[in-house]
Design an enzyme around this catalytic site. Structure first.
Site, PDB file in Angstrom:
ATOM      1  N   ALA A 208       0.840  -1.197   0.000  1.00 40.12           N
ATOM      2  CA  ALA A 208       0.000   0.000   0.000  1.00 40.12           C
ATOM      3  C   ALA A 208       0.872   1.242   0.000  1.00 40.12           C
ATOM      4  O   ALA A 208       2.015   1.210   0.454  1.00 40.12           O
ATOM      5  CB  ALA A 208      -0.924   0.006   1.217  1.00 40.12           C
TER       6      ALA A 208
ATOM      7  N   ASP B 276      -6.879   2.671  17.401  1.00 37.60           N
ATOM      8  CA  ASP B 276      -5.483   3.016  17.121  1.00 37.60           C
ATOM      9  C   ASP B 276      -5.279   4.523  17.254  1.00 37.60           C
ATOM     10  O   ASP B 276      -4.639   5.157  16.414  1.00 37.60           O
ATOM     11  CB  ASP B 276      -5.072   2.539  15.729  1.00 37.60           C
TER      12      ASP B 276
END
Length: 367
Positions: free
Chosen positions: A24, A136
């Protein structure tokens, strides 16, 4: 067909690389339709692991498509090609992220921290009200727009909370996020309440904002966990933090999940209320009546010589961060940043500190 050609057909002129991993990457681009620059995350399904493709990516796409809040990075478009590439077109945060800001400028003044933390808390309340958890939360996932407003980003570990037949929230079992921001129940590997986990991470973030350092040294997870479970929070005396600020942090960094603050209690805490210059801190209750905050002021223990945790301010020579991050590699923009970001000293720095808890009973929640 390469990415530039694919994106040009969709009306995007590809720009510079913002981050890259094994499967990615994130690039800037100019949108001919929107008439401004955007960020585009490009994920290659052929290179991504099965767990990411089957679990994390579908969750992220579903959640990004449903979110619409001024303090959350906006998603403009998500599309996929027959060649297995997924393109996520997002708002571009031109001022970088919060951790870069603190690394450059040092700790924020409480007034500035209050504004930014209020924006973040409203974004989390919005998510939690939708039964969406982030899992997160950390300073490098808090991007900044041109006016330095908070923009919450990176929902790679986010998920929709499930409820049982009685309406109770199902527990999560996946270890998510970075150890330095992880709650003790997550570090212990026991099933956890994901919304409550987010609150702990908020406590770490506010500490970093106002202290310019990490609250705990994560180079030794076992030792860090012991300190967390003892509910020990050290504050640098040099920052001259108000009692209300320290009290809010202390209650978010509560190891007992049943006593940790909820997001509504954070927003109603006396420190979070607008402060008139030169006047005492006042909390406004739901009926509109002003009252003293119900949280007791944090009172330092005299003569404490405790050391501070990881220092983030740009005052000393940086040391490498030893603890790796656990995020899937698909989140290229944040993937390789953790060692850079925590390249600030990860060993305790010697400085005068104050240690909690408050001398009065600390568990009274703001109403």
């Amino acid at each position: 067909m390469d990415d530039a050609a694919v994106l040009k057909r969709r009306g995007y002129l590809l720009g510079i690389n913002l981050g890259e991993g094994s499967y990615a990457k994130v690039k800037s681009a100019y949108s001919e339709r929107l008439k401004f620059n955007v960020a585009i995350k490009i994920i290659d399904r052929k290179k991504a692991p099965a767990d990411f493709l089957e679990k994390f990516l579908p969750r992220e796409i579903e959640i990004l498509a449903m979110l619409n809040h001024c303090s959350i990075i906006k998603t403009y478009e998500i599309f996929e090609t027959s060649h297995g590439k997924v393109y996520i077109v997002m708002e571009l945060a031109v001022q970088g992220d919060l951790l870069e800001l603190i690394k450059t400028r040092g700790a924020l003044h409480e007034d500035e921290a209050r504004k930014k933390f209020h924006q973040l808390s409203l974004a989390i309340k919005y998510c939690h009200d939708l039964d969406v958890v982030h899992r997160d939360l950390k300073c490098d996932n808090l991007l900044l727009d041109k006016d330095f407003n908070i923009k919450l980003s990176d929902f790679s570990f986010s998920k929709r909370c499930l409820r049982d037949d009685s309406g109770r929230m199902a527990l999560s079992k996946t270890f998510c996020g970075s150890p330095a921001y992880a709650a003790p129940e997550v570090l212990q590997g026991i099933p956890y309440q994901p919304k409550v986990y987010d609150i702990w991470s908020l406590g770490v973030i506010l500490y970093i904002m106002v202290c310019g350092s990490m609250p705990y040294d994560d180079s030794n997870i076992k030792k860090m966990l012991r300190i967390q479970k003892e509910h020990r929070v050290n504050f640098p005396r040099s920052k001259h933090l108000t009692g209300e600020c320290k009290d809010l942090i202390y209650h978010m960094l509560q190891p007992d999940v049943n006593r940790r603050l909820h997001i509504d209690e954070i927003l109603s805490h006396c420190w979070m209320q607008p402060k008139a210059r030169g006047s005492p801190s006042v909390a406004i209750n739901k009926e509109g009546e002003s009252s003293r905050g119900t949280e007791p002021l944090w009172t330092p223990e005299p003569g404490s010589d405790k050391k501070s945790a990881t220092k983030l301010e740009p005052e000393g020579e940086a040391q490498p961060q030893a603890q790796p991050e656990t995020k899937p590699e698909g989140t290229a923009m944040q993937m390789s940043r953790q060692s850079e970001i925590l390249g600030f000293p990860s060993k305790p720095s010697t400085m005068e500190t104050e240690e909690g808890p408050p001398q009065q009973p600390p568990e009274t929640r703001a109403q």
